[in-house]
Design a protein around this motif. Structure first.
Motif, PDB file in Angstrom:
ATOM      1  N   GLY A 163       1.007  -1.378   0.029  1.00  0.00           N
ATOM      2  CA  GLY A 163       0.200   0.125   0.008  1.00  0.00           C
ATOM      3  C   GLY A 163       0.766   1.146  -0.166  1.00  0.00           C
ATOM      4  O   GLY A 163       0.223   2.176  -0.482  1.00  0.00           O
ATOM      5  N   GLY A 164       2.023   1.133   0.396  1.00  0.00           N
ATOM      6  CA  GLY A 164       2.880   2.642   0.528  1.00  0.00           C
ATOM      7  C   GLY A 164       3.255   3.038  -1.156  1.00  0.00           C
ATOM      8  O   GLY A 164       3.648   3.954  -0.993  1.00  0.00           O
ATOM      9  N   GLU A 165       2.746   2.242  -2.053  1.00  0.00           N
ATOM     10  CA  GLU A 165       3.021   2.439  -3.499  1.00  0.00           C
ATOM     11  C   GLU A 165       2.129   3.482  -3.847  1.00  0.00           C
ATOM     12  O   GLU A 165       2.296   4.418  -4.789  1.00  0.00           O
ATOM     13  CB  GLU A 165       2.640   1.398  -4.210  1.00  0.00           C
ATOM     14  N   LYS A 166       1.019   3.763  -2.921  1.00  0.00           N
ATOM     15  CA  LYS A 166      -0.129   4.852  -3.227  1.00  0.00           C
ATOM     16  C   LYS A 166       0.475   6.330  -3.879  1.00  0.00           C
ATOM     17  O   LYS A 166      -0.055   6.937  -4.700  1.00  0.00           O
ATOM     18  CB  LYS A 166      -0.895   5.153  -2.262  1.00  0.00           C
ATOM     19  N   GLY A 167       1.542   6.853  -3.065  1.00  0.00           N
ATOM     20  CA  GLY A 167       1.823   8.214  -3.202  1.00  0.00           C
ATOM     21  C   GLY A 167       3.535   8.309  -3.822  1.00  0.00           C
ATOM     22  O   GLY A 167       3.945   9.323  -3.727  1.00  0.00           O
ATOM     23  N   LEU A 168       4.059   6.964  -3.712  1.00  0.00           N
ATOM     24  CA  LEU A 168       5.322   7.123  -3.650  1.00  0.00           C
ATOM     25  C   LEU A 168       6.084   7.577  -4.949  1.00  0.00           C
ATOM     26  O   LEU A 168       6.857   8.320  -4.926  1.00  0.00           O
ATOM     27  CB  LEU A 168       5.722   5.672  -3.741  1.00  0.00           C
TER      28      LEU A 168
END
Length: 226
Positions: A163-168
């Protein structure tokens, strides 16, 4: 001598502290990282210089180096316990030249800054999100992803960060990266989060590669000569 599990020729120490029953079942049934096993051989070249965000138990980095012949790889993992285990997995497979960094990758890291990381069981449920319930929280050093990519002259970025990919990728400098292999977690980030990933990577000149993408594991290639 400690028993090991064998997944696609990669030996994994059967340590119940990490390899819980649920994880063991996934490995034994061949489900663990199945989409990645389908996709990686289609686009990885031994000359690739790979940075992996969310290295888990070190299976992907071991597969890259031992089975696909990659000679330059770097693992970034937020869970300190997994970092130690990755080293054991690498040792079990005779891998010596892959560095493991306990950190959270961000666009700009300030000296001494940390991020909160929420540890859960099984390990793949751990994330930067405080929900749902977690077992413990750890403060993890931040590292500048552009600096890491630049120092290694990386051309391939593999991302599986729950889920950390959302704003990466918003405004991120991916330096000389030409391939981004991303696992999207729809249940964590929703359709808007997926759209944000695609839009951000598109703005950076990357395009979805249908030929390689499988399930939630999506390959983006940088377009040249736009």
């Amino acid at each position: 001598m400690q028993d090991h599990l064998n997944l696609h020729g990669i030996l994994i120490p059967d340590d119940s502290q990490i390899i819980t029953d649920r994880v063991r079942r996934s490995i034994s049934a061949g489900r663990y990282e199945r989409d990645e096993m389908t996709g990686l051989p289609k686009f990885i070249d031994p000359a690739d210089r790979v940075v992996e965000l969310g290295a888990g138990i070190g299976f992907i980095s071991s597969f890259l180096t031992k089975r696909l012949g990659v000679r330059q790889a770097l693992c970034i993992e937020a869970n300190p316990t997994l970092c130690d285990f990755i080293g054991r997995v690498h040792a079990a497979n005779g891998i010596q030249d892959v560095d493991v960094v306990n950190a959270v990758a961000v666009s700009e890291a300030q000296s001494g800054e940390t991020s909160s990381f929420y540890v859960r069981e099984p390990f793949w449920s751990s994330s930067m999100d405080s929900k749902p319930e977690y077992e413990r929280v750890v403060d993890v050093p931040q590292v500048s992803l552009p600096d890491v990519l630049r120092d290694m002259d990386a051309n391939t970025l593999i991302v599986d960060i729950e889920g950390g990919e959302k704003g990466l990728f918003e405004g991120m400098d991916l330096v000389n990266v030409t391939k981004v292999y991303l696992e999207v977690h729809t249940r964590k980030i929703g359709l808007r989060g997926i759209k944000n990933c695609f839009d951000s990577l598109s703005a950076l000149g990357f395009v979805y590669d249908q030929r390689v993408s499988c399930g939630g594991s999506v390959l983006f290639r940088r377009m040249r000569g736009r």
